[in-house]
Design a protein around this motif. Structure first.
Motif, PDB file in Angstrom:
ATOM      1  N   THR A  48      39.046  35.145  42.636  1.00 13.99           N
ATOM      2  CA  THR A  48      37.507  35.532  43.471  1.00 13.99           C
ATOM      3  C   THR A  48      36.385  35.292  42.449  1.00 13.99           C
ATOM      4  OG1 THR A  48      39.364  36.776  44.747  1.00 13.99           O
ATOM      5  CG2 THR A  48      36.593  36.910  44.921  1.00 13.99           C
ATOM      6  N   TYR A  49      35.612  34.529  43.706  1.00 13.68           N
ATOM      7  CA  TYR A  49      34.143  34.318  42.134  1.00 13.68           C
ATOM      8  C   TYR A  49      33.093  34.594  43.127  1.00 13.68           C
ATOM      9  CZ  TYR A  49      32.957  30.143  43.653  1.00 13.68           C
ATOM     10  OH  TYR A  49      32.950  28.628  44.105  1.00 13.68           O
ATOM     11  N   GLY A  50      32.017  35.761  42.419  1.00 19.37           N
ATOM     12  CA  GLY A  50      30.604  35.112  43.551  1.00 19.37           C
ATOM     13  C   GLY A  50      29.577  36.439  42.400  1.00 19.37           C
ATOM     14  N   HIS A  90      34.067  37.140  38.694  1.00 25.11           N
ATOM     15  CA  HIS A  90      34.989  36.836  39.140  1.00 25.11           C
ATOM     16  C   HIS A  90      36.278  37.965  38.056  1.00 25.11           C
ATOM     17  CE1 HIS A  90      34.088  36.211  34.298  1.00 25.11           C
ATOM     18  NE2 HIS A  90      35.498  36.515  34.182  1.00 25.11           N
ATOM     19  N   THR A 119      31.566  41.381  45.615  1.00 18.33           N
ATOM     20  CA  THR A 119      31.274  40.761  47.722  1.00 18.33           C
ATOM     21  C   THR A 119      30.089  39.748  48.000  1.00 18.33           C
ATOM     22  OG1 THR A 119      29.437  41.595  47.238  1.00 18.33           O
ATOM     23  CG2 THR A 119      30.942  43.688  47.941  1.00 18.33           C
ATOM     24  N   ASP A 120      30.496  39.633  49.472  1.00 16.62           N
ATOM     25  CA  ASP A 120      30.075  38.005  49.539  1.00 16.62           C
ATOM     26  C   ASP A 120      30.828  37.401  48.721  1.00 16.62           C
ATOM     27  OD1 ASP A 120      29.377  39.126  51.870  1.00 16.62           O
ATOM     28  OD2 ASP A 120      26.713  39.382  50.392  1.00 16.62           O
ATOM     29  N   GLY A 121      32.577  36.922  47.975  1.00 13.23           N
ATOM     30  CA  GLY A 121      32.431  36.394  47.408  1.00 13.23           C
ATOM     31  C   GLY A 121      33.465  34.709  47.739  1.00 13.23           C
ATOM     32  N   LYS A 122      34.021  33.945  47.472  1.00 20.02           N
ATOM     33  CA  LYS A 122      34.844  32.720  47.038  1.00 20.02           C
ATOM     34  C   LYS A 122      36.511  32.741  46.734  1.00 20.02           C
ATOM     35  CE  LYS A 122      30.905  29.684  47.942  1.00 20.02           C
ATOM     36  NZ  LYS A 122      30.345  28.504  48.053  1.00 20.02           N
ATOM     37  N   SER A 123      37.174  32.295  47.296  1.00 18.35           N
ATOM     38  CA  SER A 123      38.380  32.882  46.605  1.00 18.35           C
ATOM     39  C   SER A 123      38.714  30.827  46.588  1.00 18.35           C
ATOM     40  CB  SER A 123      39.233  32.988  47.403  1.00 18.35           C
ATOM     41  OG  SER A 123      38.137  34.602  47.259  1.00 18.35           O
ATOM     42  N   ILE A 124      39.964  30.657  45.544  1.00 15.85           N
ATOM     43  CA  ILE A 124      40.502  29.593  45.319  1.00 15.85           C
ATOM     44  C   ILE A 124      41.963  29.890  44.756  1.00 15.85           C
ATOM     45  CG2 ILE A 124      40.526  27.138  43.816  1.00 15.85           C
ATOM     46  CD1 ILE A 124      37.457  27.923  43.653  1.00 15.85           C
ATOM     47  N   THR A 184      44.746  33.958  42.294  1.00 12.24           N
ATOM     48  CA  THR A 184      43.718  33.142  43.441  1.00 12.24           C
ATOM     49  C   THR A 184      42.812  33.967  42.314  1.00 12.24           C
ATOM     50  OG1 THR A 184      44.957  34.357  45.516  1.00 12.24           O
ATOM     51  CG2 THR A 184      42.796  34.635  45.187  1.00 12.24           C
TER      52      THR A 184
END
Length: 160
Positions: free
Chosen positions: A97-99, A140, A119-124, A95
């Motif tokens: 995670t980036y932000g 990231h 914090t307040d990141g998105k995950s793919i 996974t």
């Protein structure tokens, strides 16, 4: 007169390029312009037991370099001020995670930061064959999916 001016300009240009090469982290032209590594070679180079990722430099140039990275455990958040990462997943599931926000990170020098928590990141979800780009200045982190014992990816890092 023209030759003295040309000579002075040439020396100035060489001096400036040497200064830039030092400031860019010491990357230089490789001794051999053609490089080949089989998939099994890359696996042997990158996947080693331990907490830290195994990073093997495959090609090292002044403004870009190529690495194969192997992880047997999840990584910590990281940030690069001057490098864009172009990444292709080769083995394993993970996974990303980036932000833009991180709390508790530490400066590791040369415009790099590590640790803390995004914090307040998105995950793919990441799988073999996936490609993604991490622009300079974006936090990231790659975490291994449960059951993944080895995660390998190629990184082309270009100086911004």
């Amino acid at each position: 007169m023209f030759s003295k001016i040309s000579l002075a300009a040439g020396i100035l240009a060489l001096s400036a390029s040497a200064t830039f090469a030092q400031a860019s982290g010491g990357h230089a032209a490789p001794p051999e312009p053609f490089t080949y590594h089989s998939d099994s070679d890359l696996q042997a180079l990158a996947i080693k037991p331990g907490a830290a990722p195994t990073i093997k430099m495959l090609s090292d140039h002044e403004n870009y370099f190529v690495e194969v990275v192997g992880r047997t455990q999840s990584g910590e958040p990281e940030f690069h001020s001057h490098w864009i990462d172009y990444i292709i997943v080769q083995r394993g599931d993970g996974t990303l995670t980036y932000g833009h926000m991180n709390t508790g990170a530490k400066d590791s020098g040369h415009g790099e930061m590590r640790g803390g928590k995004i914090t307040d990141g998105k995950s793919i979800d990441l799988h073999p064959g996936d490609y993604f780009e991490v622009p300079a200045g974006l936090w990231h982190q790659i975490a291994l999916k449960p059951g993944t014992t080895a995660f390998r990816y190629m990184v082309v890092k270009i100086r911004q």
